[in-house]
Design a protein around this motif. Structure first.
Motif, PDB file in Angstrom:
ATOM      1  N   SER A 156     -10.668  -6.726 -14.823  1.00 18.90           N
ATOM      2  CA  SER A 156      -9.760  -7.515 -13.990  1.00 18.90           C
ATOM      3  C   SER A 156      -8.495  -6.717 -13.695  1.00 18.90           C
ATOM      4  CB  SER A 156      -9.442  -8.858 -14.650  1.00 18.90           C
ATOM      5  OG  SER A 156      -8.383  -8.726 -15.554  1.00 18.90           O
ATOM      6  N   MET A 157      -8.034  -5.941 -14.689  1.00 27.13           N
ATOM      7  CA  MET A 157      -6.844  -5.142 -14.434  1.00 27.13           C
ATOM      8  C   MET A 157      -7.144  -4.028 -13.432  1.00 27.13           C
ATOM      9  SD  MET A 157      -3.768  -4.923 -14.648  1.00 27.13           S
ATOM     10  CE  MET A 157      -3.427  -6.354 -15.568  1.00 27.13           C
ATOM     11  N   ALA A 158      -8.368  -3.486 -13.477  1.00 29.55           N
ATOM     12  CA  ALA A 158      -8.733  -2.454 -12.502  1.00 29.55           C
ATOM     13  C   ALA A 158      -8.721  -3.036 -11.096  1.00 29.55           C
ATOM     14  CB  ALA A 158     -10.110  -1.893 -12.835  1.00 29.55           C
ATOM     15  N   ALA A 159      -9.201  -4.266 -10.976  1.00 28.60           N
ATOM     16  CA  ALA A 159      -9.187  -4.904  -9.655  1.00 28.60           C
ATOM     17  C   ALA A 159      -7.752  -5.113  -9.186  1.00 28.60           C
ATOM     18  CB  ALA A 159      -9.927  -6.244  -9.725  1.00 28.60           C
ATOM     19  N   VAL A 160      -6.883  -5.547 -10.117  1.00 29.97           N
ATOM     20  CA  VAL A 160      -5.469  -5.727  -9.761  1.00 29.97           C
ATOM     21  C   VAL A 160      -4.873  -4.401  -9.310  1.00 29.97           C
ATOM     22  CG1 VAL A 160      -3.200  -6.261 -10.696  1.00 29.97           C
ATOM     23  CG2 VAL A 160      -5.128  -7.686 -11.274  1.00 29.97           C
ATOM     24  N   CYS A 161      -5.238  -3.352 -10.042  1.00 31.86           N
ATOM     25  CA  CYS A 161      -4.705  -2.028  -9.735  1.00 31.86           C
ATOM     26  C   CYS A 161      -5.134  -1.604  -8.332  1.00 31.86           C
ATOM     27  CB  CYS A 161      -5.222  -1.058 -10.781  1.00 31.86           C
ATOM     28  SG  CYS A 161      -4.420   0.518 -10.713  1.00 31.86           S
ATOM     29  N   ALA A 162      -6.413  -1.816  -8.022  1.00 29.38           N
ATOM     30  CA  ALA A 162      -6.905  -1.442  -6.697  1.00 29.38           C
ATOM     31  C   ALA A 162      -6.180  -2.242  -5.620  1.00 29.38           C
ATOM     32  CB  ALA A 162      -8.407  -1.680  -6.629  1.00 29.38           C
ATOM     33  N   LEU A 163      -6.031  -3.549  -5.857  1.00 33.51           N
ATOM     34  CA  LEU A 163      -5.340  -4.391  -4.881  1.00 33.51           C
ATOM     35  C   LEU A 163      -3.897  -3.944  -4.697  1.00 33.51           C
ATOM     36  CD1 LEU A 163      -6.561  -7.975  -5.809  1.00 33.51           C
ATOM     37  CD2 LEU A 163      -6.997  -6.761  -3.697  1.00 33.51           C
ATOM     38  N   SER A 164      -3.244  -3.593  -5.821  1.00 32.68           N
ATOM     39  CA  SER A 164      -1.842  -3.172  -5.728  1.00 32.68           C
ATOM     40  C   SER A 164      -1.722  -1.884  -4.937  1.00 32.68           C
ATOM     41  CB  SER A 164      -1.261  -2.946  -7.116  1.00 32.68           C
ATOM     42  OG  SER A 164      -1.360  -4.090  -7.875  1.00 32.68           O
ATOM     43  N   LEU A 165      -2.631  -0.957  -5.214  1.00 34.83           N
ATOM     44  CA  LEU A 165      -2.568   0.319  -4.500  1.00 34.83           C
ATOM     45  C   LEU A 165      -2.803   0.103  -3.016  1.00 34.83           C
ATOM     46  CD1 LEU A 165      -4.389   2.650  -7.018  1.00 34.83           C
ATOM     47  CD2 LEU A 165      -2.006   2.767  -6.320  1.00 34.83           C
ATOM     48  N   TYR A 166      -3.755  -0.787  -2.731  1.00 35.01           N
ATOM     49  CA  TYR A 166      -4.037  -1.046  -1.328  1.00 35.01           C
ATOM     50  C   TYR A 166      -2.848  -1.735  -0.663  1.00 35.01           C
ATOM     51  CZ  TYR A 166      -6.407  -2.427   2.911  1.00 35.01           C
ATOM     52  OH  TYR A 166      -6.742  -2.588   4.218  1.00 35.01           O
ATOM     53  N   ALA A 167      -2.254  -2.687  -1.393  1.00 37.21           N
ATOM     54  CA  ALA A 167      -1.072  -3.370  -0.848  1.00 37.21           C
ATOM     55  C   ALA A 167       0.046  -2.372  -0.597  1.00 37.21           C
ATOM     56  CB  ALA A 167      -0.610  -4.463  -1.809  1.00 37.21           C
ATOM     57  N   ALA A 168       0.213  -1.434  -1.533  1.00 34.26           N
ATOM     58  CA  ALA A 168       1.267  -0.430  -1.368  1.00 34.26           C
ATOM     59  C   ALA A 168       0.980   0.434  -0.157  1.00 34.26           C
ATOM     60  CB  ALA A 168       1.368   0.427  -2.627  1.00 34.26           C
ATOM     61  N   PHE A 169      -0.281   0.813  -0.026  1.00 38.90           N
ATOM     62  CA  PHE A 169      -0.660   1.631   1.129  1.00 38.90           C
ATOM     63  C   PHE A 169      -0.372   0.901   2.427  1.00 38.90           C
ATOM     64  CE2 PHE A 169      -3.997   2.370   4.293  1.00 38.90           C
ATOM     65  CZ  PHE A 169      -3.693   3.671   4.639  1.00 38.90           C
ATOM     66  N   ARG A 170      -0.804  -0.366   2.472  1.00 39.70           N
ATOM     67  CA  ARG A 170      -0.576  -1.143   3.688  1.00 39.70           C
ATOM     68  C   ARG A 170       0.919  -1.297   3.952  1.00 39.70           C
ATOM     69  NH1 ARG A 170      -4.786  -2.657   7.154  1.00 39.70           N
ATOM     70  NH2 ARG A 170      -3.210  -4.074   7.954  1.00 39.70           N
ATOM     71  N   TYR A 171       1.654  -1.582   2.894  1.00 39.42           N
ATOM     72  CA  TYR A 171       3.071  -1.869   3.085  1.00 39.42           C
ATOM     73  C   TYR A 171       3.821  -0.620   3.514  1.00 39.42           C
ATOM     74  CZ  TYR A 171       7.780  -3.517   2.413  1.00 39.42           C
ATOM     75  OH  TYR A 171       9.083  -3.858   2.628  1.00 39.42           O
ATOM     76  N   PHE A 172       3.597   0.471   2.809  1.00 41.52           N
ATOM     77  CA  PHE A 172       4.412   1.651   3.064  1.00 41.52           C
ATOM     78  C   PHE A 172       3.960   2.416   4.305  1.00 41.52           C
ATOM     79  CE2 PHE A 172       5.587   1.526  -1.578  1.00 41.52           C
ATOM     80  CZ  PHE A 172       6.916   1.224  -1.324  1.00 41.52           C
ATOM     81  N   PHE A 173       2.671   2.387   4.597  1.00 45.41           N
ATOM     82  CA  PHE A 173       2.189   3.261   5.678  1.00 45.41           C
ATOM     83  C   PHE A 173       1.768   2.508   6.925  1.00 45.41           C
ATOM     84  CE2 PHE A 173       1.517   5.666   1.768  1.00 45.41           C
ATOM     85  CZ  PHE A 173       2.286   6.777   2.075  1.00 45.41           C
ATOM     86  N   VAL A 174       1.459   1.228   6.794  1.00 46.10           N
ATOM     87  CA  VAL A 174       0.946   0.554   7.982  1.00 46.10           C
ATOM     88  C   VAL A 174       1.957  -0.427   8.573  1.00 46.10           C
ATOM     89  CG1 VAL A 174      -0.920  -0.817   8.940  1.00 46.10           C
ATOM     90  CG2 VAL A 174      -1.390   0.832   7.118  1.00 46.10           C
ATOM     91  N   ASP A 175       2.282  -1.466   7.831  1.00 48.64           N
ATOM     92  CA  ASP A 175       3.080  -2.469   8.524  1.00 48.64           C
ATOM     93  C   ASP A 175       4.290  -2.978   7.746  1.00 48.64           C
ATOM     94  OD1 ASP A 175       0.340  -4.840   8.143  1.00 48.64           O
ATOM     95  OD2 ASP A 175       1.505  -3.711   6.714  1.00 48.64           O
ATOM     96  N   GLY A 176       4.773  -2.203   6.805  1.00 51.16           N
ATOM     97  CA  GLY A 176       5.966  -2.662   6.094  1.00 51.16           C
ATOM     98  C   GLY A 176       7.238  -2.377   6.856  1.00 51.16           C
ATOM     99  N   SER A 177       7.218  -1.301   7.650  1.00 52.10           N
ATOM    100  CA  SER A 177       8.478  -0.877   8.246  1.00 52.10           C
ATOM    101  C   SER A 177       8.533  -1.267   9.710  1.00 52.10           C
ATOM    102  CB  SER A 177       8.631   0.633   8.054  1.00 52.10           C
ATOM    103  OG  SER A 177       8.567   1.300   9.258  1.00 52.10           O
ATOM    104  N   VAL A 178       9.688  -1.791  10.090  1.00 55.98           N
ATOM    105  CA  VAL A 178       9.913  -2.155  11.487  1.00 55.98           C
ATOM    106  C   VAL A 178      11.049  -1.282  11.990  1.00 55.98           C
ATOM    107  CG1 VAL A 178      10.597  -3.989  13.054  1.00 55.98           C
ATOM    108  CG2 VAL A 178       9.155  -4.515  11.077  1.00 55.98           C
ATOM    109  N   GLY A 179      10.761  -0.413  12.910  1.00 57.26           N
ATOM    110  CA  GLY A 179      11.792   0.474  13.443  1.00 57.26           C
ATOM    111  C   GLY A 179      12.409   1.368  12.383  1.00 57.26           C
ATOM    112  N   GLY A 180      11.593   1.820  11.427  1.00 55.93           N
ATOM    113  CA  GLY A 180      12.094   2.747  10.418  1.00 55.93           C
ATOM    114  C   GLY A 180      12.793   2.077   9.260  1.00 55.93           C
ATOM    115  N   VAL A 181      12.878   0.736   9.283  1.00 55.78           N
ATOM    116  CA  VAL A 181      13.505   0.027   8.164  1.00 55.78           C
ATOM    117  C   VAL A 181      12.456  -0.843   7.493  1.00 55.78           C
ATOM    118  CG1 VAL A 181      15.323  -1.571   7.498  1.00 55.78           C
ATOM    119  CG2 VAL A 181      15.673  -0.014   9.420  1.00 55.78           C
ATOM    120  N   PHE A 182      12.309  -0.676   6.171  1.00 57.63           N
ATOM    121  CA  PHE A 182      11.339  -1.505   5.462  1.00 57.63           C
ATOM    122  C   PHE A 182      11.863  -2.926   5.353  1.00 57.63           C
ATOM    123  CE2 PHE A 182       9.894   2.635   3.888  1.00 57.63           C
ATOM    124  CZ  PHE A 182       8.556   2.505   4.207  1.00 57.63           C
ATOM    125  N   GLN A 183      11.058  -3.858   5.847  1.00 60.11           N
ATOM    126  CA  GLN A 183      11.460  -5.261   5.843  1.00 60.11           C
ATOM    127  C   GLN A 183      10.846  -5.965   4.642  1.00 60.11           C
ATOM    128  OE1 GLN A 183      13.490  -6.579   8.023  1.00 60.11           O
ATOM    129  NE2 GLN A 183      13.624  -4.707   9.231  1.00 60.11           N
TER     130      GLN A 183
END
Lengths: 102, 643
Positions: free
Chosen positions: B40-67
């Motif tokens: 279960s912790m491995a699944a959490v880890c995978a989800l967290s990494l994916y969330a981080a990837f999505r947030y930091f590289f895909v749609d976290g930043s609006v106009g260069g500012v992380f929202q």
């Protein structure tokens, strides 16, 4: 016509004879009889007041008949209690049945 | 992208694991529990990494500012006062996403390591249930949307750390340590709660977004209310921030609330890794970082944060140089490093250095998590091998435990700040932030960095060098114990190269940091001196350390006894609190409160004794009393009727 005060005096005397018996007798059947005396004094009162105050009505008379009927039922219950008391204590003296205390 | 599902799963999986293992673990899952918890912790880890990837590289930043993204928010409790309500929700912003990654990675490593370390112990399913609860609480803490929610998870962290520290509850010392940790942090939490209430009542909201937005605008109603209300000459804002910081200092083991941390070593070693690297102690740093824009507004609160952090860093480093218990040295090193993070936040004031202190602190939190968990797990492997916590029972382990040796060395280099290991980059940034705003703090930090290198390598040389001792055990550990060491060693090498300031900064804007190589000369030279001194003193078994200790005299003794802080606390609690308040209160409780209750009982009883003779059981007596009473009543009524 006999004045009402005579009648009332008679019923009061009967009532206090009953009270006296109730307080001084030790035999439970005597107590029962004393209670009957008191009930009858009440009956006399009912009849007397009915007769002297509202002669056209019968409410007081009905009440005394009602009381006589109830007294008969009560006597049956009381006699049953006396029998049970005798069975358990081998006596009908109320002073022998004094465990219910403290 | 719908973060709500994601973030909810990140929280629900450990909770599920806790519930399942807690209820059915010992009966049905005694063999499977480690696998279940780890999966279960491995699944959490995978989800967290994916969330981080999505947030930091895909749609976290609006106009260069992380929202900040509010993935979910439900009102839970309405106060009916100034629209004040407690909400429950999930907040994703750069630091919470970063923390998700740190917590889940370290927790996964700890889960893995525990499979080997806890083998053969009783109550392994319970242990995994508690680990899941701990991870759940910490994940919930970082995802909180408001102060009250963070407080709820804050207490959950405290409760689960209590359970884990006291896991070996048959040992009296473990029981005492868990109680100590709980009581000390709980004591600090009292101030935290008061701070939250001041903040909520004055500013009219617990919500982080609203608070930051309102309070950073000096014209807003909340700011005016905060600035105008006051107590003892300080504004409500200062009070709220300082009280909240006291709560954070309790959890983060800052001076003088640090006394629980070394004792918390009574828990299983992987738990120490979890407490020290990713959960619990960084909660305080996270809290200050979470409210950083508000802290920035108040110079006094920032000064408190700075000086508490800097003094804790130095104080703990001095004590760490004298301790002989391997885990206690690491515990004090954690306190020292957390001190670094704190004062780095404290010096990150307004102006051009504003971003730097904040970023540096978070960066150090990030890198520290990896090398500190590595060091603790390495220490766990050593303890597993030697069956002792005392460094004097160890020595020459580098030939017997080659993999542990290498990874521990990497951890030591990283925490000492030797380039190019992870700690170097983050510590350099902290030193730079300190240099730019407060020279005194900078020199303290520089000296502490040298001490850090010294005590870490003292530890290293005493364990892995010196003469061989006799050991009964002759295998280094299972794969599940080696794999986390290896992975964490790789992370300790590489984490420093993450362009951290691109992702995490005070205002959400990516900033570039430059390495100033001239600036790095002083710390690196000092660190190398520290390592050299440690090597000279401890590489071979000799009497130089004893002589040095003797020449330092009472200072050494004071540091060895942890500067008598425990004694001070015992004095204050036993001699003053218990004697002056506890004993009188106990006396009042026994004599006055219990006395009143007993007296009313006694009075009733005595009255009953006195009048019970009236109940003779003779029916005619009752009748007589009844008759007389009726006559009396009749007389009274007649009297009133006639008069």
């Amino acid at each position: 016509m006999v004045p009402v005060s005579h009648m009332l005096f008679f019923s009061t005397a009967l009532f206090f004879i009953g009270v006296y018996g109730l307080l001084t007798r030790r035999n439970m059947i005597a107590l029962l009889m004393s209670i009957e005396l008191m009930l009858n004094s009440v009956n006399i009162n009912f009849v007397v007041f009915n007769k002297y105050l509202w002669p056209g009505q019968l409410d007081g008379v009905f009440f005394s008949i009602f009381i006589i009927a109830i007294a008969a039922a009560e006597a049956a219950v009381a006699i049953a209690i006396v029998i049970n008391l005798y069975r358990s204590h081998l006596s009908v003296d109320v002073d022998d049945a004094a465990e219910l205390k403290y | 992208m719908n973060y709500a599902q994601f973030a909810a799963f990140i929280l629900l999986l450990p909770l599920l694991s806790f519930v399942v293992l807690g209820i059915w673990g010992r009966r049905y899952l005694s063999k499977l529990a480690p696998w279940f918890g780890t999966a279960s912790m491995a699944a959490v880890c995978a989800l967290s990494l994916y969330a981080a990837f999505r947030y930091f590289f895909v749609d976290g930043s609006v106009g260069g500012v992380f929202q900040p993204i509010i993935a979910m928010q439900v009102p839970w409790l309405e106060f009916g006062y100034k629209n004040l309500s407690i909400d429950l929700g999930l907040l994703l912003d750069p630091i919470s996403v970063m923390m998700l990654v740190v917590i889940s990675v370290v927790s996964l490593m700890v889960h893995l390591f525990s499979m080997g370390y806890m083998k053969g112990e009783d109550r392994v399913p319970t242990y995994y249930a508690f680990l899941s609860l701990f991870s759940f609480s910490m994940l919930g803490l970082v995802l909180s949307v408001n102060l009250f929610q963070i407080y709820i998870f804050w207490e959950l962290v405290g409760a689960s750390s209590f359970l884990l520290i006291g896991f070996f509850f048959t040992k009296p010392s473990a029981v005492a340590a868990s109680k100590k940790a709980f009581i000390v942090t709980r004591f600090a939490d009292l101030f935290f709660l008061i701070g939250i209430l001041i903040m909520g009542i004055q500013a009219g909201s617990f919500d982080f977004g609203v608070l930051l937005q309102q309070l950073t605008n000096p014209a807003s109603e909340a700011s005016v209310a905060m600035a105008s209300a006051g107590f003892l000459g300080l504004s409500a804002l200062t009070w709220a921030l300082v009280l909240i910081f006291i709560g954070g200092a309790g959890k983060s083991a800052m001076l003088p609330l640090h006394i629980w941390l070394p004792d918390a070593m009574e828990g299983p070693t992987p738990v120490s890794a979890l407490i020290h690297a990713a959960t619990m102690v960084v909660a305080g740093v996270y809290l200050v970082a979470r409210l950083f824009p508000v802290f920035q507004l108040d110079a006094l609160a920032m000064q408190v944060v700075t000086w508490v952090g800097a003094s804790s860093a130095l104080f703990a480093a001095v004590i760490a140089c004298t301790q002989t218990d391997i885990k206690r040295v690491l515990a004090y090193s954690t306190m020292s490093q957390i001190g670094y993070m704190m004062f780095s936040l404290g010096v990150g004031g307004q102006g051009e250095t504003a971003a730097l202190g904040y970023t540096a602190s978070m960066f150090h939190l990030f890198t520290h998590a990896f090398f500190k968990s590595l060091l603790f797990l390495g220490a766990g492997a050593v303890i597993h091998f030697v069956h002792s916590n005392d460094m004097r029972d160890m020595g020459g382990l580098r030939r017997l435990m080659p993999l542990t040796h290498i990874s521990f060395l990497i951890g030591c280099l990283a925490i000492a700040g030797v380039p190019p290991f992870a700690g170097f980059f983050s510590k350099e940034e902290i030193l730079l932030a300190a240099w730019q705003s407060n020279k005194l703090v900078y020199y303290l930090a520089l000296f502490t960095a040298a001490l850090t290198a010294f005590y870490m390598f003292r530890l290293y040389f005493m364990i892995f060098w010196q003469a061989d001792k006799q050991y009964h055990h002759h295998s280094e550990g299972t794969l599940s114990m080696k794999l986390p060491l290896l992975l964490l060693a790789l992370l300790s090498i590489s984490a420093g190269f993450v362009p951290f300031s691109q992702f995490v900064s005070a205002d959400g804007r990516a900033t570039a940091t430059h390495m100033h190589w001239q600036f790095s000369i002083a710390p690196v030279v000092l660190v190398i001196l520290g390592i050299g001194l440690a090597a000279w003193l401890y590489r071979q078994q000799n009497d130089k350390p004893a002589k040095l200790a003797a020449s330092l005299g009472s200072f050494y003794k004071g540091a060895y006894r942890k500067f008598y802080f425990d004694e001070l606390y015992l004095f204050v609690t036993h001699r003053i609190l218990f004697k002056m308040i506890g004993k009188p209160a106990a006396w009042a409780d026994k004599q006055l409160v219990d006395g009143a209750v007993n007296a009313s009982g006694d009075a009733t009883l005595a009255a009953a004794q006195a009048i019970k003779g009236w109940q003779s059981g003779k029916v005619q007596q009752y009748l007589l009393v009844f008759l007389l009473a009726v006559l009396l009543l009749a007389a009274v009524l007649l009297f009133f009727w006639l008069v």
